[in-house]
Design an enzyme around this catalytic site. Structure first.
Site, short mmCIF file in Angstrom:
data_model
loop_
_atom_site.label_atom_id
_atom_site.label_comp_id
_atom_site.label_asym_id
_atom_site.label_seq_id
_atom_site.Cartn_x
_atom_site.Cartn_y
_atom_site.Cartn_z
N SER A 51 -1.18 -4.81 4.64
CA SER A 51 -1.32 -5.85 6.35
C SER A 51 -3.05 -6.03 6.52
CB SER A 51 -0.69 -4.81 7.82
OG SER A 51 -1.50 -3.10 7.25
N ARG A 91 7.27 -4.80 13.47
CA ARG A 91 6.54 -5.07 11.78
C ARG A 91 7.55 -4.88 10.61
NH1 ARG A 91 3.01 0.29 11.50
NH2 ARG A 91 2.33 -0.40 13.64
N ARG A 131 6.99 1.80 1.10
CA ARG A 131 7.48 0.88 0.75
C ARG A 131 7.67 0.44 -0.27
NH1 ARG A 131 4.53 -1.74 5.94
NH2 ARG A 131 5.66 -1.38 7.62
N ARG A 158 -0.82 -8.71 -3.61
CA ARG A 158 -0.59 -7.87 -2.77
C ARG A 158 -0.15 -8.42 -1.86
NH1 ARG A 158 -2.61 -4.18 1.19
NH2 ARG A 158 -4.10 -4.74 2.38
N ARG A 218 1.53 11.57 -8.11
CA ARG A 218 1.08 11.86 -6.76
C ARG A 218 1.99 10.80 -5.51
NH1 ARG A 218 -4.38 12.35 -6.82
NH2 ARG A 218 -4.89 12.87 -8.88
N MET A 252 -8.42 -3.33 3.14
CA MET A 252 -9.08 -2.36 2.88
C MET A 252 -9.06 -2.33 1.25
SD MET A 252 -9.02 0.63 4.97
CE MET A 252 -10.70 1.66 5.28
N GLY A 298 1.02 -1.19 -0.11
CA GLY A 298 0.28 0.01 0.06
C GLY A 298 0.86 1.09 0.32
N ASP A 302 -3.04 -5.74 13.67
CA ASP A 302 -3.41 -5.53 14.98
C ASP A 302 -4.51 -6.49 15.02
OD1 ASP A 302 -4.19 -3.11 12.82
OD2 ASP A 302 -6.16 -3.86 13.92
N1 HPA Z 1 -8.87 -2.05 10.02
C1 HPA Z 1 -8.75 -1.97 7.96
N2 HPA Z 1 -7.25 -2.05 7.57
C2 HPA Z 1 -6.64 -2.88 8.31
C3 HPA Z 1 -6.81 -2.95 9.49
C4 HPA Z 1 -8.02 -2.43 10.37
O1 HPA Z 1 -7.93 -3.35 11.75
N3 HPA Z 1 -5.35 -3.17 10.07
C5 HPA Z 1 -4.87 -2.93 8.90
N4 HPA Z 1 -5.31 -2.83 7.60
#
Ligand code: HPA
Length: 232
Positions: free
Chosen positions: A90, A216, A24, A87, A43, A179, A20, A203
């Site tokens: 995380s 991480r 990175r 992809r 961008r 996402m 993303g 997380d």
């Molecule tokens: N929500 C949405 N996308 C994410 C999250 C999350 O808690 N952690 C890493 N990507």
């Protein structure tokens, strides 16, 4: 050239790894690629093309969320003749036993997003990743002795949401949330291309544990090595 990508067509490889975060993408190129060059900075959505153990690969950042991933993956598949996108990102875990830094290979992406419907008129909320790519990734993980959770994820458009974790687990077997997969898999479906996603748990939404940035980075490296070693 497209509205969002300045690269020459020949400067984009057939296989693309997509984190993303633009930085990175730079980190991956600096650490893992040889003979690489910057191929996009429109961008600041940085992209690099080079070689990993002789295999030509482009690392292209997607930005956050379905619309951003949707733009870049569409243009790469449709205008740059990219064949496969993995992809690397995380996710937030829905299960207290899915520990921080564990790696998830996405089987299906469930989403309430209307990205696919706007793209194709098809109404469908569950999209699968590519079986051939997943086989390559699973075989490579086996060889490298990397444990994978091969499972469904919930792809949300709203980070600060009121997500009903029990509902998503019981009805869609989702073990984590992120996402970007739904737009990526929608584009791959429409354009008959391959897409998969490897995620590390950053997380945990049950225990509220979060990763530190240094840890991480280490787990991120393992995921990147898995992605790079998996490509042909
Ligand atoms: N929500 C949405 N996308 C994410 C999250 C999350 O808690 N952690 C890493 N990507």
């Amino acid at each position: 050239m497209t509205p969002h990508i300045e690269s020459n067509k020949e400067d984009i490889a057939k296989t693309v790894i997509m984190p993303g975060d633009p930085l990175r993408a730079k980190m991956i190129a600096d650490k893992y690629l040889t003979d690489y060059k910057l191929v996009n900075s429109v961008r600041n959505q940085l992209a690099y093309t080079g070689y990993y153990k002789g295999k030509r690969v482009t690392v292209f950042s997607s930005g956050m969320g379905n619309p951003s991933m949707g733009i870049y993956s569409y243009e790469l598949f449709n205008f740059y003749d990219v064949e496969e996108i993995i992809r690397v990102g995380s996710c937030g875990a829905f299960d207290k036993d899915l520990d921080l830094y564990e790696i998830v290979l996405v089987d299906n992406s469930y989403s309430k997003s209307n990205y696919l419907e706007e793209l194709t008129d098809e109404v469908n909320n569950i999209l699968s990743s590519n079986n051939d790519l997943n086989r390559q990734i699973l075989d490579t993980a086996n060889k490298l002795k990397i444990d994978l959770n091969y499972a469904n994820v919930y792809c949300t458009d709203v980070f600060y949401n009121h997500v009903d974790i029990d509902y998503l687990r019981e009805n869609y077997n989702c073990i984590a949330t992120e996402m970007e997969t739904f737009a990526l898999f929608s584009n791959a479906k429409k354009l008959d291309k391959k897409a998969s996603a490897i995620l590390t748990v950053s997380d945990n939404l049950i225990t509220h544990e979060e990763t530190t940035s240094e840890e991480r980075q280490n787990s991120f490296n393992k995921m990147i090595e898995l992605a790079l070693e998996s490509i042909k």
